[in-house]
Design a protein around this motif. Sequence first.
Motif, PDB file in Angstrom:
ATOM      1  N   GLY A   1       0.815  -1.357   0.000  1.00 14.98           N
ATOM      2  CA  GLY A   1      -0.009   0.083   0.075  1.00 14.98           C
ATOM      3  C   GLY A   1       0.862   1.161   0.054  1.00 14.98           C
ATOM      4  O   GLY A   1       0.404   2.298   0.490  1.00 14.98           O
ATOM      5  N   LYS A   2       2.076   1.106  -0.416  1.00 18.85           N
ATOM      6  CA  LYS A   2       3.013   2.374  -0.566  1.00 18.85           C
ATOM      7  C   LYS A   2       3.379   2.675  -1.918  1.00 18.85           C
ATOM      8  O   LYS A   2       3.477   1.811  -3.089  1.00 18.85           O
ATOM      9  CB  LYS A   2       4.055   2.137   0.210  1.00 18.85           C
ATOM     10  CG  LYS A   2       3.737   2.020   1.736  1.00 18.85           C
ATOM     11  CD  LYS A   2       5.147   1.658   2.670  1.00 18.85           C
ATOM     12  CE  LYS A   2       4.749   1.599   3.983  1.00 18.85           C
ATOM     13  NZ  LYS A   2       6.020   1.259   4.770  1.00 18.85           N
ATOM     14  N   ILE A   3       3.852   3.938  -2.399  1.00 16.48           N
ATOM     15  CA  ILE A   3       4.412   4.374  -3.696  1.00 16.48           C
ATOM     16  C   ILE A   3       5.584   3.688  -3.437  1.00 16.48           C
ATOM     17  O   ILE A   3       6.560   4.013  -2.714  1.00 16.48           O
ATOM     18  CB  ILE A   3       4.304   5.786  -3.878  1.00 16.48           C
ATOM     19  CG1 ILE A   3       2.886   6.296  -3.691  1.00 16.48           C
ATOM     20  CG2 ILE A   3       4.901   6.079  -5.149  1.00 16.48           C
ATOM     21  CD1 ILE A   3       2.664   7.871  -3.628  1.00 16.48           C
ATOM     22  N   ARG A   4       6.018   3.025  -4.959  1.00 11.78           N
ATOM     23  CA  ARG A   4       7.302   2.638  -5.132  1.00 11.78           C
ATOM     24  C   ARG A   4       8.120   3.965  -5.849  1.00 11.78           C
ATOM     25  O   ARG A   4       8.068   3.906  -6.939  1.00 11.78           O
ATOM     26  CB  ARG A   4       7.391   1.371  -5.831  1.00 11.78           C
ATOM     27  CG  ARG A   4       6.778   0.159  -5.215  1.00 11.78           C
ATOM     28  CD  ARG A   4       6.903  -0.977  -6.337  1.00 11.78           C
ATOM     29  NE  ARG A   4       5.710  -0.945  -7.285  1.00 11.78           N
ATOM     30  CZ  ARG A   4       5.012  -1.949  -7.465  1.00 11.78           C
ATOM     31  NH1 ARG A   4       5.261  -3.206  -6.714  1.00 11.78           N
ATOM     32  NH2 ARG A   4       3.960  -1.911  -8.519  1.00 11.78           N
ATOM     33  N   TRP A   5       8.755   4.596  -4.918  1.00  9.28           N
ATOM     34  CA  TRP A   5       9.222   6.058  -5.479  1.00  9.28           C
ATOM     35  C   TRP A   5      10.279   5.675  -6.656  1.00  9.28           C
ATOM     36  O   TRP A   5      10.702   6.493  -7.401  1.00  9.28           O
ATOM     37  CB  TRP A   5       9.782   6.636  -4.264  1.00  9.28           C
ATOM     38  CG  TRP A   5       8.821   7.386  -3.394  1.00  9.28           C
ATOM     39  CD1 TRP A   5       8.257   6.937  -2.307  1.00  9.28           C
ATOM     40  CD2 TRP A   5       8.010   8.516  -3.776  1.00  9.28           C
ATOM     41  NE1 TRP A   5       7.145   7.682  -1.856  1.00  9.28           N
ATOM     42  CE2 TRP A   5       7.144   8.742  -2.939  1.00  9.28           C
ATOM     43  CE3 TRP A   5       7.599   9.173  -4.982  1.00  9.28           C
ATOM     44  CZ2 TRP A   5       5.929   9.712  -2.814  1.00  9.28           C
ATOM     45  CZ3 TRP A   5       6.745  10.349  -4.917  1.00  9.28           C
ATOM     46  CH2 TRP A   5       5.768  10.498  -3.943  1.00  9.28           C
ATOM     47  N   ASN A   6      11.015   4.438  -6.183  1.00  8.62           N
ATOM     48  CA  ASN A   6      12.156   4.410  -7.438  1.00  8.62           C
ATOM     49  C   ASN A   6      11.856   4.097  -8.845  1.00  8.62           C
ATOM     50  O   ASN A   6      12.572   4.010  -9.458  1.00  8.62           O
ATOM     51  CB  ASN A   6      13.043   3.179  -7.055  1.00  8.62           C
ATOM     52  CG  ASN A   6      12.323   1.954  -6.613  1.00  8.62           C
ATOM     53  OD1 ASN A   6      11.063   1.838  -6.173  1.00  8.62           O
ATOM     54  ND2 ASN A   6      12.803   0.765  -7.059  1.00  8.62           N
ATOM     55  N   ARG A   7      10.429   3.749  -8.979  1.00  9.86           N
ATOM     56  CA  ARG A   7       9.850   3.561 -10.230  1.00  9.86           C
ATOM     57  C   ARG A   7       9.212   4.740 -11.080  1.00  9.86           C
ATOM     58  O   ARG A   7       8.836   4.821 -12.091  1.00  9.86           O
ATOM     59  CB  ARG A   7       9.130   2.448 -10.234  1.00  9.86           C
ATOM     60  CG  ARG A   7       9.642   1.090  -9.832  1.00  9.86           C
ATOM     61  CD  ARG A   7       8.436  -0.130  -9.938  1.00  9.86           C
ATOM     62  NE  ARG A   7       8.076  -0.560 -11.316  1.00  9.86           N
ATOM     63  CZ  ARG A   7       8.936  -1.038 -12.007  1.00  9.86           C
ATOM     64  NH1 ARG A   7       9.969  -1.410 -11.762  1.00  9.86           N
ATOM     65  NH2 ARG A   7       8.507  -1.188 -13.205  1.00  9.86           N
ATOM     66  N   VAL A   8       9.029   5.853 -10.039  1.00  6.59           N
ATOM     67  CA  VAL A   8       8.288   7.023 -10.669  1.00  6.59           C
ATOM     68  C   VAL A   8       9.184   7.794 -11.727  1.00  6.59           C
ATOM     69  O   VAL A   8      10.457   7.771 -11.429  1.00  6.59           O
ATOM     70  CB  VAL A   8       8.036   7.941  -9.476  1.00  6.59           C
ATOM     71  CG1 VAL A   8       7.614   9.298  -9.962  1.00  6.59           C
ATOM     72  CG2 VAL A   8       7.085   7.346  -8.415  1.00  6.59           C
ATOM     73  N   PHE A   9       8.519   7.830 -12.924  1.00  7.72           N
ATOM     74  CA  PHE A   9       9.139   8.524 -14.174  1.00  7.72           C
ATOM     75  C   PHE A   9      10.172   7.555 -14.538  1.00  7.72           C
ATOM     76  O   PHE A   9      11.239   8.287 -15.174  1.00  7.72           O
ATOM     77  CB  PHE A   9       9.498   9.779 -13.817  1.00  7.72           C
ATOM     78  CG  PHE A   9       8.451  10.862 -13.442  1.00  7.72           C
ATOM     79  CD1 PHE A   9       7.416  11.132 -14.585  1.00  7.72           C
ATOM     80  CD2 PHE A   9       8.567  11.542 -12.308  1.00  7.72           C
ATOM     81  CE1 PHE A   9       6.583  11.975 -14.014  1.00  7.72           C
ATOM     82  CE2 PHE A   9       7.274  12.355 -12.062  1.00  7.72           C
ATOM     83  CZ  PHE A   9       6.275  12.514 -13.171  1.00  7.72           C
ATOM     84  N   LYS A  10      10.147   6.217 -14.370  1.00  7.80           N
ATOM     85  CA  LYS A  10      11.063   5.481 -14.954  1.00  7.80           C
ATOM     86  C   LYS A  10      10.819   5.076 -16.414  1.00  7.80           C
ATOM     87  O   LYS A  10       9.668   4.659 -16.822  1.00  7.80           O
ATOM     88  CB  LYS A  10      11.009   4.167 -14.386  1.00  7.80           C
ATOM     89  CG  LYS A  10      12.099   3.166 -14.724  1.00  7.80           C
ATOM     90  CD  LYS A  10      12.250   1.828 -13.794  1.00  7.80           C
ATOM     91  CE  LYS A  10      13.113   0.772 -14.415  1.00  7.80           C
ATOM     92  NZ  LYS A  10      13.108  -0.355 -13.700  1.00  7.80           N
ATOM     93  N   ARG A  11      11.788   5.201 -17.443  1.00 15.63           N
ATOM     94  CA  ARG A  11      11.560   4.963 -18.618  1.00 15.63           C
ATOM     95  C   ARG A  11      11.213   3.487 -18.965  1.00 15.63           C
ATOM     96  O   ARG A  11      11.923   2.635 -18.378  1.00 15.63           O
ATOM     97  CB  ARG A  11      12.627   5.633 -19.577  1.00 15.63           C
ATOM     98  CG  ARG A  11      12.523   5.494 -21.057  1.00 15.63           C
ATOM     99  CD  ARG A  11      13.680   5.714 -21.867  1.00 15.63           C
ATOM    100  NE  ARG A  11      13.605   5.430 -23.108  1.00 15.63           N
ATOM    101  CZ  ARG A  11      14.404   5.426 -24.094  1.00 15.63           C
ATOM    102  NH1 ARG A  11      15.985   5.422 -23.486  1.00 15.63           N
ATOM    103  NH2 ARG A  11      14.505   4.929 -25.175  1.00 15.63           N
ATOM    104  N   ILE A  12      10.318   3.238 -19.858  1.00 16.50           N
ATOM    105  CA  ILE A  12       9.898   2.138 -20.261  1.00 16.50           C
ATOM    106  C   ILE A  12      10.959   1.486 -21.371  1.00 16.50           C
ATOM    107  O   ILE A  12      10.600   2.161 -22.416  1.00 16.50           O
ATOM    108  CB  ILE A  12       8.556   1.669 -20.569  1.00 16.50           C
ATOM    109  CG1 ILE A  12       7.595   2.004 -19.260  1.00 16.50           C
ATOM    110  CG2 ILE A  12       8.039   0.200 -20.944  1.00 16.50           C
ATOM    111  CD1 ILE A  12       6.297   2.214 -19.641  1.00 16.50           C
ATOM    112  N   LYS A  13      11.555   0.277 -20.999  1.00 16.40           N
ATOM    113  CA  LYS A  13      12.436  -0.294 -22.084  1.00 16.40           C
ATOM    114  C   LYS A  13      12.006  -1.586 -22.449  1.00 16.40           C
ATOM    115  O   LYS A  13      11.306  -2.250 -21.671  1.00 16.40           O
ATOM    116  CB  LYS A  13      13.878  -0.545 -21.755  1.00 16.40           C
ATOM    117  CG  LYS A  13      14.319   1.042 -21.165  1.00 16.40           C
ATOM    118  CD  LYS A  13      15.931   0.819 -20.729  1.00 16.40           C
ATOM    119  CE  LYS A  13      16.354   2.396 -20.265  1.00 16.40           C
ATOM    120  NZ  LYS A  13      17.850   2.229 -19.852  1.00 16.40           N
TER     121      LYS A  13
END
Length: 296
Positions: A284-296
């Motif tokens: 139930g938390k935001i995964r900040w390390n994935r925010v605005f991560k480019r999709i490859k």
Amino acid sequence: MKKEVWIKLVKRIGNWIVNICFYSCVAFVAWMVLQVFCLTSFKIPSNSMEPALLSGDKILVDKWTGGARLFNIFASLRGEEVDIYRLPGFGSFQRDDVLVCNFPYQDGSDSIGFDIMKYYVKRCIALPGDTLEIRKGYYHIKGITDSVGNVQAQHRIARVRREDSHGIVMDAFPWDGRLGWTIQEFGPLPVPAKGQVVKIDTLSCLLYGRLIHWEQKKRLRQKGEAVCLGDSAITEYKFTENYYFVSGDNMENSKDSRYWGMLPESYIVGRAFTIWRSDDPLRGKIRWNRVFKRIK
């Protein structure tokens, strides 16, 4: 004097209300134009695209690459068949693009159908005009030496034995014992391009029967040694649509073209390019390390 003050105050409040309504309408129209023609957002509901995309990721999808689609949204919500028109895009879809699409093959149906509420997110493996094979679990495109798709997942599929598959469905499209195609040994499958002509025989009926039925609203049927489209015997067919072969990155747990066949281009919403938010459904938390991560 007080009356004049009240009149001015009422006029000012009225102007504020009018301005708020006007700019709200402008903002709503701008948002709708953005959603229809440029960008939209989707939430990843499953693990079929791991590790590139996790359940709970919210992705941005661009519509300008392949062009935005226009169709009767109200008719589609009523479950009616709709004509889909695609505006000219600024580019084209490429192998290894992550695509958002409407799932074309509804459960229990042997024909293509449009469901506006059912979306899949898959990786593009083969383009219109490509010839695809799977050999020992690995994707191969004729004339292309570069690897395509999630190579680590292909390593795992290559090592699976049917007797130890642990729930992995090994048999594959077109689900015909005469071909015996599996997710380890598959093809060759020529993926149709718009304008491409194919010879009509028993094999092409198996591979392309649903596509031709969708394009022509008539079924291919074998009558003796002849193949008929509706009541007319045909020996070749010219496709009117582009098609793609797509796959999940988590190949052990992905319902994709290996099982249901080829994806019509008009069913593609657009290309996913970034994760703008990621919610962990378990914590139930935001995964900040994935925010605005480019999709490859």
